[in-house]
Motif scaffolding. Structure first.
Motif, PDB file in Angstrom:
ATOM      1  N   TRP A   1       4.990   5.955   2.246  1.00  0.00           N
ATOM      2  CA  TRP A   1       3.893   5.023   2.527  1.00  0.00           C
ATOM      3  C   TRP A   1       2.562   5.732   2.757  1.00  0.00           C
ATOM      4  O   TRP A   1       1.573   5.092   3.124  1.00  0.00           O
TER       5      TRP A   1
ATOM      6  N   GLU B   1       1.743   7.607   5.154  1.00  0.00           N
ATOM      7  CA  GLU B   1       1.394   7.480   6.569  1.00  0.00           C
ATOM      8  C   GLU B   1       1.007   8.858   7.116  1.00  0.00           C
ATOM      9  O   GLU B   1       1.708   9.846   6.885  1.00  0.00           O
TER      10      GLU B   1
ATOM     11  N   GLN C   1       3.641  -7.067  14.963  1.00  0.00           N
ATOM     12  CA  GLN C   1       4.559  -7.158  13.835  1.00  0.00           C
ATOM     13  C   GLN C   1       4.173  -6.240  12.688  1.00  0.00           C
ATOM     14  O   GLN C   1       5.016  -5.856  11.883  1.00  0.00           O
ATOM     15  N   ASP C   2       2.871  -5.876  12.596  1.00  0.00           N
ATOM     16  CA  ASP C   2       2.446  -4.976  11.523  1.00  0.00           C
ATOM     17  C   ASP C   2       2.348  -3.521  11.985  1.00  0.00           C
ATOM     18  O   ASP C   2       1.817  -2.666  11.286  1.00  0.00           O
TER      19      ASP C   2
ATOM     20  N   PHE D   1       3.678   0.288  12.854  1.00  0.00           N
ATOM     21  CA  PHE D   1       4.547   1.159  12.066  1.00  0.00           C
ATOM     22  C   PHE D   1       6.000   1.009  12.504  1.00  0.00           C
ATOM     23  O   PHE D   1       6.901   0.912  11.679  1.00  0.00           O
TER      24      PHE D   1
ATOM     25  N   LYS E   1       7.629  -1.514  13.907  1.00  0.00           N
ATOM     26  CA  LYS E   1       8.231  -2.769  13.466  1.00  0.00           C
ATOM     27  C   LYS E   1       8.444  -2.758  11.951  1.00  0.00           C
ATOM     28  O   LYS E   1       9.472  -3.235  11.450  1.00  0.00           O
ATOM     29  N   ARG E   2       7.497  -2.230  11.200  1.00  0.00           N
ATOM     30  CA  ARG E   2       7.632  -2.152   9.738  1.00  0.00           C
ATOM     31  C   ARG E   2       8.797  -1.251   9.341  1.00  0.00           C
ATOM     32  O   ARG E   2       9.575  -1.580   8.437  1.00  0.00           O
TER      33      ARG E   2
ATOM     34  N   LYS F   1      12.177  -2.915  10.037  1.00  0.00           N
ATOM     35  CA  LYS F   1      12.461  -3.925   9.022  1.00  0.00           C
ATOM     36  C   LYS F   1      12.904  -3.281   7.713  1.00  0.00           C
ATOM     37  O   LYS F   1      13.846  -3.748   7.064  1.00  0.00           O
ATOM     38  N   GLU F   2      12.259  -2.181   7.340  1.00  0.00           N
ATOM     39  CA  GLU F   2      12.604  -1.495   6.096  1.00  0.00           C
ATOM     40  C   GLU F   2      14.009  -0.888   6.174  1.00  0.00           C
ATOM     41  O   GLU F   2      14.816  -1.037   5.257  1.00  0.00           O
TER      42      GLU F   2
END
Length: 355
Positions: A271, A273, A326-327, A329, A331-332, A335-336
């Motif tokens: 990503w 990051e 929720q957005d 890192f 939480k993302r 989810k991934e």
């Protein structure tokens, strides 16, 4: 996954499955019906078998009990909507277990034996895999010395075993942590990078003191100066400060090479990051908490996956962290990883072993 080893199986005559309350699983308390066993003697692994989970006889002079030759791994299996079983990065666990074995003067386990024993056991007990997000089948491979001899030397015989546990979430809420600057988990030249039982035994007393003071876990610091954050009690740890993800490197040999850690780092790179594998100092952490530049802090590990940290005690003061959006890192990434583990999204790095 195709099987190539013919492993004899003795099935249980009394399954505990119908007696198990899957809506109320305590992590590590409920054990599935069967276990995989292999014995090492005369320089080779022999007598591979799957048999009913049961107590075993250990000699009072067993070398593991006296001198601590014992290592283990932890991983999870999941069930997708089609009923397929998905095991996350089992090959990486096999490699890491052999790294621990080398450090502890124990024989390596051929990857074929590790993975075949694992997959055939999980396939046999597939009905023990709980459904629902957050639930999984925890898998515990371990190896220990089997010599019956009182003398300080590596054992000549060993046993390798795998059993499984249906589990829910390890942490069902954010965790509070305390920076530990008195006790030491690992030092350079020690066994910190090995997943060996003794490392955890040494951590129990300081962890218990932290729990009595109201904290869930410790943030361990380096054994020389206690000035650098290393890892937490059951997981590696990551911090996001001013937009950059920071996590301790593993080259010192004092930190476990976490497989979830490695997965998070790979996805962060995918990503683009901002990422730094370096030690965060205690003073940097304190400053970031004081000035509000610490955006996120979370642990990463097999049991917890992502464990969000909501309170950090450092230099005599508690700091409360705001709940991650929720957005964020963390939480993302959760989810991934969940999407990959449950087969809901693509697996670009071929991390899943499918049964």
């Amino acid at each position: 996954m195709k099987t190539s080893l013919a492993i004899p199986v003795i099935k249980t005559t009394h399954s505990k499955l119908s007696e198990t309350d899957f809506s109320n699983l305590v992590f590590g308390k409920v054990i599935s019906d069967h276990m995989f066993v292999a014995d090492y003697k005369n320089g080779e692994w022999t007598d591979l078998r799957i048999e009913p989970y049961a107590p075993m006889e250990i000699h009072p002079a067993n070398a593991a009990l006296h001198y601590g030759q014992s290592i283990f791994e932890g991983m999870k299996a999941y069930k997708n909507d089609s009923g397929e079983i998905l095991i996350f990065r089992g090959d990486a666990n096999a490699r890491r277990m052999n790294e621990s074995a080398e450090r502890m003067c124990m024989p390596s386990i051929p990857e074929e034996i590790f993975l075949e024993g694992l997959t055939q056991l999980v396939d046999l007990d597939r009905n023990w895999i709980p459904s629902g997000k957050g639930s999984s089948l925890y898998i515990r491979p371990f190896m220990f010395a089997m010599d019956n001899y009182i003398g300080v030397k590596p054992s000549d015989t060993y046993r390798f075993m795998i059993f499984t546990c249906p589990v829910g979430a390890y942490y069902n809420k954010p965790v509070s942590v305390k920076v530990e600057t008195q006790f030491t988990r690992a030092t350079e030249g020690g066994t910190g990078a090995a997943k060996t039982a003794g490392n955890y035994a040494a951590s129990l007393y300081p962890a218990l003191q932290a729990q009595k003071a109201g904290y869930d876990q410790l943030l361990w610091t380096d054994g020389k100066s206690h000035s650098k954050i290393e890892e937490s009690g059951t997981m590696n740890v990551m911090f996001k400060i001013n937009g950059t993800l920071i996590t301790a490197p593993t080259h010192t040999g004092t930190i476990l090479k976490g497989i979830t850690r490695d997965s998070v780092i790979q996805l962060a790179k995918d990503w683009s990051e901002p990422l730094e594998e370096r030690f965060l100092t205690v003073s940097e952490l304190h400053q970031a908490l004081e000035n509000g530049s610490l955006q996120e802090a979370f642990g990463v590990g097999t049991a917890a996956t992502i464990a969000f940290i909501n309170k950090i005690h450092v230099n005599g003061k508690d700091y409360t962290l705001a709940e991650s959006s929720q957005d964020s890192f963390g939480k993302r990434i959760l989810k991934e990883l969940d999407g990959i583990k449950y087969g809901e999204i693509a697996d670009p790095h071929q991390w899943i072993i499918k049964i």
